[in-house]
Design an enzyme around this catalytic site. Structure first.
Site: not given
Length: 228
Positions: A41, A91, A182
């Site tokens: 992400d 996202h 991430h």
């Protein structure tokens, strides 16, 4: 929980130009083989190219849930993701919690991000991940692609420890899992080689989210946290 809004702004790093050509990938039948989806992400960021190098070396595919505001900073990185068989996901534009927004603001967050990614990659993402996993029926009704959450949260944004990232993932993973990480954190990227090695040793195939659900119901306005 997913990582809060970025800890810091970073300068764009121009990646080497790569041909925008899809590579043929071996088919994986997740109904017959153990599969897991690595997802990253909040990128792309300064460490994403290093991550792509690692994934390429291991012949592993991943799904990247991108922020629309970051995409134009790393256009070659997005094109490389596609050319090397990875999946691009939405996202939102700048990581706002969708449940705190009006309907118009939710649409703007999602659509603006999709357009930025489409401008670079040539297509809009066909899945999205709400920031913080925050969603409700009203948000769901506005999203016409599958919403992908996770069942394994490595908490990499919190502890910044590669060994802990690997341990959490291995302790919680099972067939059909979606692992949350991430790529904006160097410590997370450092964890990837060992994590992939150990997942492969356990017999897992590393696939994209779409591959994970390729033989199952996977439709818009619904939320998925793992393969059923």
């Amino acid at each position: 929980m997913a990582v809060p809004v970025h800890e810091q702004k970073v300068q764009a790093v121009v990646a080497p130009a790569v041909p925008f050509i899809l590579r043929p990938q071996p088919a994986v039948d997740c109904a017959k083989e153990k599969c897991v989806a690595l997802t990253f992400d909040d990128g792309p960021g300064r460490y994403t190219e290093r991550l792509l190098d690692q994934l390429k070396k291991e012949n592993a595919r991943a799904t990247f849930y991108l922020l629309g505001q970051n995409a134009p900073l790393y256009p070659q990185t997005l094109r490389r993701m596609v050319s090397e068989g990875h999946q691009l996901g939405n996202h939102t534009f700048d990581h706002k919690s969708l449940t705190a927004l009006s309907k118009a603001q939710v649409s703007e967050e999602v659509n603006a991000s999709a357009q930025k990614i489409k401008d670079i990659a040539g297509f809009a993402p066909d899945t999205m991940r709400p920031p913080y996993g925050a969603r409700n029926p009203e948000v769901d009704s506005l999203i016409n692609v599958p919403m992908v959450l996770w069942d394994v949260d490595t908490l990499d944004w919190k502890h910044h420890d590669p060994k802990q990232t690997v341990k959490i993932a291995l302790d919680e993973v099972s067939d059909g899992s979606i692992i949350l990480m991430h790529d904006i954190h160097e410590s997370s990227v450092k964890a990837v080689p060992q994590l992939i090695s150990k997942l492969k040793h356990k017999g897992y195939k590393l696939v994209t989210v779409n591959e994970l659900f390729s033989d199952q119901d996977f439709v818009g306005s619904k939320t998925y946290a793992r393969r059923a």
